[in-house]
Structures are given as C-alpha cells and as structure tokens.
Design an enzyme around this catalytic site. Sequence first.
Site, short mmCIF file in Angstrom:
data_model
loop_
_atom_site.label_atom_id
_atom_site.label_comp_id
_atom_site.label_asym_id
_atom_site.label_seq_id
_atom_site.Cartn_x
_atom_site.Cartn_y
_atom_site.Cartn_z
N GLY A 74 -6.08 -4.42 1.29
CA GLY A 74 -4.68 -3.20 1.22
C GLY A 74 -3.62 -2.78 1.65
CB SER A 128 -3.43 -1.94 6.06
OG SER A 128 -4.58 -3.30 5.88
CE LYS A 167 -1.81 -9.77 2.27
NZ LYS A 167 -1.24 -9.77 3.34
CG ASP A 210 -1.93 -6.83 0.83
OD1 ASP A 210 -1.26 -6.27 2.15
OD2 ASP A 210 -3.11 -7.24 1.43
#
Length: 346
Positions: free
Chosen positions: A150, A152, A205, A258
Amino acid sequence: MKKTTAADLRTLVIGAGSWGTALAAASSVKSDTLLWCRHQEQAEYINQHHANPRYLRDLPLPSSLQATHDEQRAIRFLAEMPNQALIILGIPVVAMRETVAHWYRLLSDQQLSHIPIIWTCKGFEQSSGLLPHEVVSTVSRFPHCGVLSGPSFAKEVVQQLPVALTIASHSTVVKDRTTQVLHNHFCRIYQSDDIVGVEVGGALKNIIAIACGIADGLGLGHNARAALITRGLAEITRLGLAMGGHAQTFAGLTGLGDLVLTATGDLSRNRQVGLALAKGQTLADILASGITAEGVRSARDTFLRAQQLHIDMPITQAVCHILFDHYPPTKAVHELLTREAKPEIR
C-alpha cells in the site's frame, strides 16, 4: 472481531531496514514485538537508544520495541504464544529466497511453520523473474502466508501519521491476524484475496516512479507527470490482468494509491533515481551513492515478463533503455511522444 491487547499478540519482524523497523514500530502499538536484526550491533543500539539511525535517522522508536540478533531467541519468542503470533518479513526481494528457506527450516524444526507469515517487498526476483509469492512457494510450504502493501513511506509510519495498507492472502487466518496486529489509531488495514494483483501493482509502480522522476528532472511539467501516472497505471493493469490479477485491485490502495505516492513523493527512492538520471548522473554513480530502488532491480524482468505475455509496455521499455542501454532521457521521451496515435481504452 475479538478485542486484543499487547498481551494477546506476538509479532516477530525479520529485517531491520527502514520498512521492517517501521512495521515493527507500528505493530508494537497492539502487539508484543521483537525485531530481528542481521547485525548484533544494530540490535544492541535499538535496545539501548530506541532508534535505528542507519535507516530512520532522528526518529524515536517505541520503548516497548525490542530487537535481537539471536535467531533462537526469536524462535523462543514465537513458541511462547504460537497461536497468537505473526511473522513479518521486512526484507527486499533480493533476499527473499535465502531468508524464507532459512527461517522455514528453523520454524519447521520447532513445529512453528503454521504461524502466519507475511512479506512486504515489491518487485520481481532478478534471477528468475518470479513474484515474491512464487519465490515463497518455491522454497517453503507455509500454510498461512500473504503480502502486505500500500501507499506508505516508512518515515511517516514511524511518526504515526495516517496510513492505509492492504493485506492480500487466501488465508483468513493471515488476514485476521495481520488486522489484529496492525490496525490501530493511525494505521488502517484492508483485506484482499488478490495476491497477484497486489504484488504486480507494488512491483510496477516503482518503474513508473522512475519515469516520473525523469520527467520532473527534465522540467516537462505537471501535465507530463499526470500523463505518465495515468498511462503507467494502464501498463500496470494490462500486465496484472494478464498474470491473473483483478481489475479493481489496480484502482485501489496497492495500485493507483501506491503509484501516486511513489511517483510524486519526495521520500520516494525510485523517484529520486529518475531525478538523478535526468541530471545526467549514471546509474552506477546513483547506486554507488547508497540509493536502493526496487524499480531498478525489477525493470528488466518486468519488461521480459510483458514480452512473454505479448503486453505493450512503452513506458517500462523506455525506462529500461535509459537504465541499461545508455539512452539519453530526452531521446526516450521523444520516442514515447512520437509513437503512433491509438485509442486510450483497448
């Protein structure tokens, strides 16, 4: 869900890098937590000073968090409460095969391999092109395992700033135990069954973030960044669906969420790599400076996997050219912009 207290839960975090340390700090809010460190000096420093200066400079850690270099102490820690325990692997993909095989042997010897285990790394294994869950299944037989991912940054998690993460697993035990340990006043945990989608989103990502860093470093503007994020998400989704992921996953925390964070946040190491490349630094010099970016490690294997599945991934291809073929960033951008026009959705 049954209300839990620190006395009810045991969490062993393996790996004291920035993300492993951050999750150990987060888990210590509700769980008795032990952080296993590769180096004894690091464990002793954390215990004495409640800080991890190598990775999270000047950020205090909870005084309740304990660290150790002793594997047998870690095993005894779990054995005292195996039915309320969780293991978190806070290690990079490059270390997954060796680490999982080693700890699986240790845990199996003590009949503890049934304890839920989750990993947090993002990328493909360089030697095999496998996703993390594929590596885990190759070297172990953990019955309860999953991936936590996720948007973070470790620094913000240690500071207890709001964050939302997804635990993906086919095991209800894993999802519920992870939620019990990590869901608290600043950290929200969502549950998913889509291991492949979560891992693909986490891996790709980073590559798109490198592209966005390059574009920003070249001064191409906000419009270009928005286009890269949007078309990058299209690439992630295409490959993820071809590998068996679910479409909705890529619109969620571990996909779009993300991606946006990593492509735009100044704490993103992958974005920093892109910015440095745009300034003319070589990849060798960037990596020699100490930056560890999973996007660099994963780019080649991602593009190879895409070719095998006949998936068009022009941004990933451009990043590979810049990273490994000594393409000037401006040339790669020109080739992207001059591609044949086509429908947005196909």
